[in-house]
Scaffold this motif. Structure first.
Motif, short mmCIF file in Angstrom:
data_model
loop_
_atom_site.label_atom_id
_atom_site.label_comp_id
_atom_site.label_asym_id
_atom_site.label_seq_id
_atom_site.Cartn_x
_atom_site.Cartn_y
_atom_site.Cartn_z
N THR A 2 0.85 -1.19 0.00
CA THR A 2 0.00 0.00 0.00
C THR A 2 0.88 1.24 0.00
OG1 THR A 2 -1.65 -1.20 1.29
CG2 THR A 2 -1.86 1.19 1.20
N ARG A 3 0.60 2.17 -0.92
CA ARG A 3 1.41 3.39 -1.00
C ARG A 3 0.81 4.45 -0.08
NH1 ARG A 3 5.61 4.98 -4.27
NH2 ARG A 3 5.41 2.91 -5.22
N LEU A 4 1.65 5.00 0.81
CA LEU A 4 1.24 6.03 1.75
C LEU A 4 1.74 7.38 1.26
CD1 LEU A 4 2.18 4.23 5.11
CD2 LEU A 4 0.09 3.99 3.74
N LEU A 5 0.84 8.37 1.23
CA LEU A 5 1.19 9.70 0.73
C LEU A 5 0.70 10.77 1.69
CD1 LEU A 5 0.08 9.12 -2.98
CD2 LEU A 5 2.44 9.36 -2.18
N ASN A 6 1.57 11.72 2.00
CA ASN A 6 1.17 12.83 2.85
C ASN A 6 0.69 14.01 2.00
OD1 ASN A 6 3.43 14.37 2.01
ND2 ASN A 6 4.71 13.55 3.66
N GLU A 7 0.28 15.08 2.68
CA GLU A 7 -0.34 16.20 1.97
C GLU A 7 0.61 16.85 0.96
OE1 GLU A 7 -2.98 20.16 2.98
OE2 GLU A 7 -1.57 19.46 4.48
N GLU A 8 1.84 17.11 1.35
CA GLU A 8 2.77 17.77 0.43
C GLU A 8 3.05 16.90 -0.80
OE1 GLU A 8 3.84 20.91 0.46
OE2 GLU A 8 2.41 21.08 2.12
N GLN A 9 3.14 15.61 -0.62
CA GLN A 9 3.34 14.70 -1.75
C GLN A 9 2.14 14.73 -2.68
OE1 GLN A 9 4.12 11.29 0.69
NE2 GLN A 9 6.35 11.43 0.43
N SER A 112 -7.47 15.95 2.77
CA SER A 112 -8.04 17.29 2.88
C SER A 112 -7.79 18.13 1.63
CB SER A 112 -7.46 18.01 4.11
OG SER A 112 -7.78 17.33 5.29
N TYR A 113 -6.56 18.04 1.10
CA TYR A 113 -6.25 18.84 -0.09
C TYR A 113 -7.12 18.44 -1.27
CZ TYR A 113 -3.75 20.87 -4.02
OH TYR A 113 -3.44 21.57 -5.16
N ILE A 114 -7.22 17.14 -1.53
CA ILE A 114 -8.06 16.66 -2.63
C ILE A 114 -9.52 17.04 -2.38
CG2 ILE A 114 -9.03 14.58 -3.70
CD1 ILE A 114 -6.24 13.36 -3.55
N SER A 115 -9.99 16.88 -1.15
CA SER A 115 -11.37 17.21 -0.82
C SER A 115 -11.68 18.68 -1.10
CB SER A 115 -11.64 16.88 0.65
OG SER A 115 -13.00 17.07 0.96
N ASN A 116 -10.81 19.57 -0.65
CA ASN A 116 -11.04 21.00 -0.86
C ASN A 116 -10.94 21.38 -2.33
OD1 ASN A 116 -11.51 21.77 1.84
ND2 ASN A 116 -9.32 21.79 2.26
N MET A 117 -9.95 20.81 -3.04
CA MET A 117 -9.77 21.16 -4.44
C MET A 117 -10.90 20.63 -5.31
SD MET A 117 -7.25 23.17 -4.62
CE MET A 117 -7.29 23.28 -6.41
N ARG A 118 -11.35 19.41 -5.06
CA ARG A 118 -12.43 18.90 -5.92
C ARG A 118 -13.76 19.61 -5.62
NH1 ARG A 118 -16.63 17.56 -2.93
NH2 ARG A 118 -16.74 15.49 -2.01
N THR A 119 -13.91 20.14 -4.39
CA THR A 119 -15.10 20.95 -4.10
C THR A 119 -15.10 22.19 -4.97
OG1 THR A 119 -15.23 20.13 -1.83
CG2 THR A 119 -16.35 22.21 -2.30
N GLY A 120 -13.95 22.84 -5.06
CA GLY A 120 -13.85 23.99 -5.94
C GLY A 120 -14.00 23.61 -7.40
N SER A 121 -13.42 22.49 -7.77
CA SER A 121 -13.46 22.05 -9.16
C SER A 121 -14.86 21.69 -9.62
CB SER A 121 -12.52 20.85 -9.36
OG SER A 121 -12.57 20.39 -10.68
N GLU A 321 4.72 6.06 -10.61
CA GLU A 321 5.61 6.37 -11.73
C GLU A 321 6.87 7.09 -11.25
OE1 GLU A 321 3.25 8.72 -14.30
OE2 GLU A 321 1.97 7.05 -14.98
N GLN A 322 6.69 8.00 -10.28
CA GLN A 322 7.80 8.84 -9.84
C GLN A 322 8.45 8.33 -8.55
OE1 GLN A 322 6.69 13.04 -9.81
NE2 GLN A 322 5.22 12.71 -11.48
N ASN A 323 7.97 7.18 -8.07
CA ASN A 323 8.49 6.58 -6.85
C ASN A 323 8.46 7.56 -5.67
OD1 ASN A 323 9.50 4.46 -5.31
ND2 ASN A 323 11.64 5.05 -5.66
N ILE A 324 7.29 8.17 -5.50
CA ILE A 324 7.06 9.11 -4.40
C ILE A 324 6.16 8.44 -3.37
CG2 ILE A 324 5.92 11.28 -3.78
CD1 ILE A 324 6.91 12.42 -6.44
N GLY A 325 6.43 8.67 -2.10
CA GLY A 325 5.65 8.08 -1.03
C GLY A 325 6.35 6.86 -0.43
N THR A 326 5.66 6.24 0.49
CA THR A 326 6.20 5.09 1.21
C THR A 326 5.33 3.88 0.96
OG1 THR A 326 7.03 6.55 2.96
CG2 THR A 326 6.83 4.20 3.48
#
Length: 331
Positions: A2-9, A112-121, A321-326
């Protein structure tokens, strides 16, 4: 794994334009019947004043999105009280994704970031479906994070010729103006907190406040105006809804039982028959709008888990693709 991603990522892996594109494609999926999206389930943790008195709530928002072949859920809520005392953001969210064939968890990420952005979108993309071309004038009620994301997403698709912002606290509106000036082509005007009607003489009106009592009335809304009562609060008066020429929603069952339509549905004043169409039907060209320049339109995108899941899956694929996250093995 499972890939774990934080807000900045998450932020680093998708742009505003790409979020608008994903939301657009997912609305089309709704219209084509290629989305599974149950209504939200709410866990009341004291938001309504009931026990337990934690001044908060959580919504579970599961969905399957066929065009990305992904299932998932956003687990999102808002908390005042102790969270506010600790100077933490009101909204807290996590998104989980699964392989829909295996049921294995492919990702867990800050939501939170995705939630707020898709609300605007969803607001921005809806304007496109409603026939707006190139430029728009906007009345923005509220000056918080979701008013900002809506402004940013609208500015990605349209030139904003004028934006009038109303907020009960003028200092917040002033900060909103300063922060949004790089995105707004035209003038940003701050309305008097005592006079919300100063923001209603615009083509599209958006409400992003926690108001429990209506402050926009029928007399304030001119013909040719689209009113977007966003979220689960009651910011527009009953006569605004009942006098509307068309009511357009993102999810019929959900819109009838949350937000501005909830009390009207309960009273039997609004039913499914009163819904003109969904945003998905417009996106899939199953319904078209004729000239409504002399009509009042109510558009209610309450918000669906499918939009969050779709954006999150695009983020996850980029991360791989970019090998970002854990990567983490839960088993």
């Amino acid at each position: 794994m499972t890939r774990l991603l934080n807000e900045e990522q998450v932020k680093s892996l998708i742009s505003v334009s790409e979020i608008n594109e994903v939301v657009d494609k997912t609305f089309e999926g709704f219209g084509l019947g290629e989305i599974v999206n149950p209504t939200k389930v709410t866990l009341d943790l004291g938001e309504t004043g009931n026990w337990p008195q934690n001044e908060g709530f959580m919504n579970a928002m599961p969905a399957y999105v066929d065009w990305l072949k992904v299932g998932g859920q956003k687990w999102v809520g808002g908390f005042a009280g102790k969270r506010k005392e600790m100077n933490l953001p009101y909204i807290t969210a996590l998104i989980t994704l699964i392989d829909p064939e295996l049921g294995t968890f492919t990702s867990v990420m800050e939501g939170s970031y995705i939630s707020n952005m898709r609300t605007g979108s969803q607001a921005a993309v809806a304007l496109k479906y409603l026939g707006k071309k190139d430029s728009i004038t906007v009345g923005m009620f509220g000056a918080g994070i979701q008013a900002r994301t809506a402004t940013i997403c609208i500015a990605d698709l349209f030139d904003i010729d004028r934006l009038v912002v109303w907020n009960h606290r003028r200092s917040t509106a002033e900060q909103f103006k300063a922060d949004m000036e790089p995105f707004v082509k035209g003038e940003i005007i701050i309305a008097d907190p005592a006079h919300p009607e100063e923001a209603t003489d615009n083509e599209a009106l958006f409400t992003f406040t926690p108001a429990q009592e209506p402050f926009i009335t029928k007399e304030m809304v001119k013909s040719g105006t689209i009113v977007f009562p966003m979220g689960s609060f009651e910011e527009v008066s009953e006569d605004v809804i009942l006098s509307a020429d068309k009511i357009i929603v993102d999810h019929v069952d959900q819109a009838l039982h949350r937000g501005v339509l909830k009390p009207l549905t309960k009273a039997g004043k609004v039913t499914e028959d009163d819904i003109y169409c969904t945003l998905g039907e417009l996106a899939a060209n199953k319904v078209t709008l004729e000239d409504y320049s002399n009509e009042r339109i109510i558009c209610i995108p309450i918000g669906t888990g499918a939009l969050d899941v779709a954006v999150a899956e695009v983020v996850r694929r980029r991360a791989v693709e970019q090998n970002i996250g854990t990567e983490f093995d839960f088993i």
